[in-house]
Design a protein around this motif. Structure first.
Motif, mmCIF file in Angstrom:
data_model
loop_
_atom_site.group_PDB
_atom_site.id
_atom_site.type_symbol
_atom_site.label_atom_id
_atom_site.label_comp_id
_atom_site.label_asym_id
_atom_site.label_seq_id
_atom_site.Cartn_x
_atom_site.Cartn_y
_atom_site.Cartn_z
ATOM 1 N N UNK A 105 -0.785 5.865 2.072
ATOM 2 C CA UNK A 105 0.581 6.024 1.483
ATOM 3 C C UNK A 105 1.645 5.911 2.567
ATOM 4 N N UNK A 106 2.671 5.150 2.718
ATOM 5 C CA UNK A 106 3.809 4.831 3.539
ATOM 6 C C UNK A 106 4.827 5.179 3.094
ATOM 7 N N UNK A 107 5.926 5.761 4.201
ATOM 8 C CA UNK A 107 7.236 5.775 3.770
ATOM 9 C C UNK A 107 8.154 4.864 4.717
ATOM 10 N N UNK A 164 -3.644 14.668 4.908
ATOM 11 C CA UNK A 164 -2.277 14.656 5.703
ATOM 12 C C UNK A 164 -2.524 14.896 6.907
ATOM 13 N N UNK A 165 -3.740 16.079 7.135
ATOM 14 C CA UNK A 165 -3.748 16.643 8.474
ATOM 15 C C UNK A 165 -4.250 15.659 9.659
ATOM 16 N N UNK A 166 -4.675 14.510 9.235
ATOM 17 C CA UNK A 166 -5.100 13.576 10.450
ATOM 18 C C UNK A 166 -3.755 13.095 11.161
ATOM 19 N N UNK A 167 -2.515 13.411 10.764
ATOM 20 C CA UNK A 167 -1.372 12.853 11.508
ATOM 21 C C UNK A 167 -1.209 13.677 12.780
ATOM 22 N N UNK A 181 6.117 4.234 7.971
ATOM 23 C CA UNK A 181 5.115 5.228 8.646
ATOM 24 C C UNK A 181 3.967 5.598 7.652
ATOM 25 N N UNK A 182 2.908 5.725 8.236
ATOM 26 C CA UNK A 182 1.648 6.250 7.246
ATOM 27 C C UNK A 182 1.793 7.750 7.093
ATOM 28 N N UNK A 183 1.860 8.054 5.908
ATOM 29 C CA UNK A 183 1.973 9.680 5.789
ATOM 30 C C UNK A 183 0.566 10.290 5.072
ATOM 31 N N UNK A 184 -0.146 9.554 4.176
ATOM 32 C CA UNK A 184 -1.157 10.331 3.456
ATOM 33 C C UNK A 184 -2.366 9.071 3.328
ATOM 34 N N UNK A 185 -3.276 9.638 3.530
ATOM 35 C CA UNK A 185 -4.552 8.599 3.293
ATOM 36 C C UNK A 185 -5.425 9.166 2.209
ATOM 37 N N UNK A 186 -5.870 8.352 1.143
ATOM 38 C CA UNK A 186 -6.574 8.442 0.021
ATOM 39 C C UNK A 186 -7.698 7.642 0.126
#
Length: 176
Positions: free
Chosen positions: A79-81, A120-123, A143-148
């Protein structure tokens, strides 16, 4: 699934996934649900990269070795913004926008019988954001924010208990 059943059934899955592919049609439905989420001023700054290529999935698991579910996920939504929101003179609603999109996608995955987790903590890992961005070929403005990670869970999961309604909601005024 009936909507309220889907909401009550949603849970974060951090375990291994079965060796069973997630059809692209299902992934598209999940992401389309995310794209249908509301966004402040209809800015639509949230985007998804759907990773289902086995080599890219393996590389993603190498970049983030502490996330066990990435080792067996059959797909991962990145998930990117848009970091350069054209409406940047307005208040920043980036987090609210992608949060709504992630929740919609999460509920859609649940409705289709898949398990996932909002990661999201992976960031916080050194170089992780740049490595994931490079893996999925994001432009500098994204920018990538979330991985699902998504798949069929090896072990069934359960939603965590929620405090009762009357401990978290009140009519007309707070009375806790």
């Amino acid at each position: 699934m009936e909507f309220f059943h889907v909401v009550a059934s949603r849970y974060s899955y951090r375990g291994a996934y079965k060796d069973q592919p997630v059809p692209r049609e299902d992934l598209q439905r999940i992401v389309q649900a995310g794209l249908q989420a509301p966004s402040a001023m209809n800015a639509q700054t949230t985007s998804f990269v759907i990773v289902d290529d086995p080599a890219k999935l393996e590389r993603l698991a190498e970049i983030l070795p502490n996330i066990a579910s990435l080792k067996t996920a059959k797909a991962v939504l990145v998930v990117c913004v848009d970091k350069h929101d054209p409406a940047s003179e307005r208040p920043d609603f980036t987090a609210q926008n992608y949060a709504a999109a992630v929740e919609n996608a999460f509920l859609a995955a649940t409705a289709l019988g898949y398990a996932t987790c909002w990661l999201e903590g992976w960031r916080r890992g050194e170089g992780a954001i740049q490595a994931v961005a490079k893996l999925v070929n994001l432009p500098e403005t994204m920018e990538p924010r979330v991985l699902m990670p998504i798949g069929v869970p090896e072990q069934p999961g359960q939603p965590r208990a929620k405090r009762p309604f009357n401990e978290r909601a009140w009519w007309n005024e707070y009375s806790g």
